[in-house]
Design an enzyme around this catalytic site. Structure first.
Site, PDB file in Angstrom:
ATOM      1  N   SER A 254       0.823  -1.210   0.000  1.00 46.87           N
ATOM      2  CA  SER A 254       0.000   0.000   0.000  1.00 46.87           C
ATOM      3  C   SER A 254       0.861   1.265   0.000  1.00 46.87           C
ATOM      4  CB  SER A 254      -0.943  -0.077   1.215  1.00 46.87           C
ATOM      5  OG  SER A 254      -1.829   0.990   1.276  1.00 46.87           O
ATOM      6  N   ASP A 265      11.094   5.999  -9.316  1.00 49.28           N
ATOM      7  CA  ASP A 265      10.770   6.617 -10.607  1.00 49.28           C
ATOM      8  C   ASP A 265      11.294   8.041 -10.734  1.00 49.28           C
ATOM      9  OD1 ASP A 265       9.536   4.287 -11.265  1.00 49.28           O
ATOM     10  OD2 ASP A 265       7.533   5.121 -11.547  1.00 49.28           O
ATOM     11  N   LYS A 279      -0.478  -4.295  -3.081  1.00 48.55           N
ATOM     12  CA  LYS A 279      -1.802  -3.803  -2.659  1.00 48.55           C
ATOM     13  C   LYS A 279      -1.918  -2.359  -3.134  1.00 48.55           C
ATOM     14  CE  LYS A 279      -5.677  -3.164  -0.279  1.00 48.55           C
ATOM     15  NZ  LYS A 279      -6.035  -1.796  -0.675  1.00 48.55           N
TER      16      LYS A 279
END
Length: 346
Positions: A254, A265, A279
């Site tokens: 999560s 990124d 998740k």
């Protein structure tokens, strides 16, 4: 409705047909047919229990659980809780809770069975790769207080920064830790998100802002309608010039996956460990008549480069496993690798 009418007209024991049971059964079957373990129908009594869990304080054993391939799975045991002390591990499959088999069990029903008054016991039958057959763990419930953040110096120059959960305390605790790190002699950071089951999205976005420039995308929320929201960093950047290595494992889920993906990124931060849980979806609870309710997955989270967290999890740049034997021997090859890598980063 054709089946409904056939039952009403032809079933042998018409007096045993319960209208509510038939309606709730039909709704429950429809929702299950979606095939998403987080989209769930709650009958009135179940719905009431869920609302109590959301608003109250409960005894438990200190694990975050989820469904992986429709099998009830330990996402992560929380540090210093009864579950962690008993030896439960991320990735453990829960076969039975007490005498009740978990096959086909709703996630929220499992949570309800595991929770209970402080001092009482619950027995979990656990299946894991290293065990030839399921093993029973009898664990005494306690009031679960989840720590948020901790840090210490390693080798004089490295700040070892752990985030255990993205709960209501994490923002204040992380701010304090970040300020202490800046004042210390450390000049690089190992950020440990292992066994972090996630929590508040806003906190993940806020903490990402310590490591990134302003207005960088942290995560993208995509809805079934094609609409999307981008969550971006606000002005902060207190730790943006520190070289960082991130640790994750299959217990990272999560919000911890969102933070790891954002650093990877946006900054190319090295990720060490194992592929995270995956998740990456958003649920919303809607109230229904007669005090029933339905929880529906309304959106999915993506990394800034558009990778679905829900389908893929976050994959490490350098895969290092930590075995059950390592844990018992208090060895940590994942942290050892991070310490080796961080020394060469500038």
């Amino acid at each position: 409705w054709s089946v409904w009418n056939l039952l009403q007209s032809r079933y042998v024991d018409k007096d045993k047909l319960n209208t509510s049971d038939l309606v709730y059964g039909a709704i429950d079957g429809m929702v299950k047919a979606v095939g998403d373990p987080y989209t769930v129908f709650f009958k009135p009594k179940e719905s009431e229990e869920i609302q109590q869990q959301i608003s109250g304080s409960f005894g438990g054993i200190g694990i975050e659980i989820g469904l992986r391939n429709n099998v009830l799975t330990v996402i992560a045991p929380i540090k210093d809780t009864p579950a962690a002390k008993a030896g439960l591990l991320a990735g453990d499959k829960i076969v039975k809770i007490g005498d009740k088999a978990t096959e086909g069990m709703k996630l929220d029903e499992a949570v309800s069975l595991i929770r209970g008054p402080r001092g009482t016991k619950v027995t979990l039958s656990i299946s894991r790769e290293s065990l030839e057959q399921p093993k029973e763990f009898t664990i005494t419930r306690d009031t679960i207080k989840i720590p948020a953040v901790d840090w210490k110096e390693l080798d004089g120059k490295t700040a070892y920064l752990e985030i255990f959960a993205f709960n209501k305390n994490v923002d204040d605790e992380f701010k304090k830790a970040a300020q202490e790190i800046v004042k210390s002699d450390t000049d690089r950071i190992i950020l440990d998100l292992r066994n972090n089951p996630g929590g508040l999205l806003d906190s993940a976005v806020n903490i990402a802002g310590y490591f990134l420039e302003t207005d960088k995308v942290v995560t993208i929320e995509k809805f079934g309608t094609g609409e999307e929201n981008q969550f971006k960093t606000r002005p902060n950047g207190l730790l943006k010039n520190y070289p960082v290595v991130v640790l994750i494992n299959k217990g990272s889920a999560s919000a911890s996956e969102i933070l790891a993906g954002a650093l990877k990124d946006n900054r190319g931060v090295l990720i060490v460990g194992e592929t995270s849980f995956g998740k990456g979806s958003v649920q919303e609870i809607d109230d229904l008549p007669q005090k029933a309710s339905v929880k529906i997955t309304i959106a999915k989270w993506y990394t800034p480069k558009g990778i679905s967290i829900n389908e893929n999890g976050i994959k490490p740049d350098i895969e290092v496993k930590r075995t059950e034997e390592d844990v018992k021997a208090e060895k940590d090859p994942q942290l050892d690798k991070a310490k080796e890598l961080i020394k060469n980063l500038r």
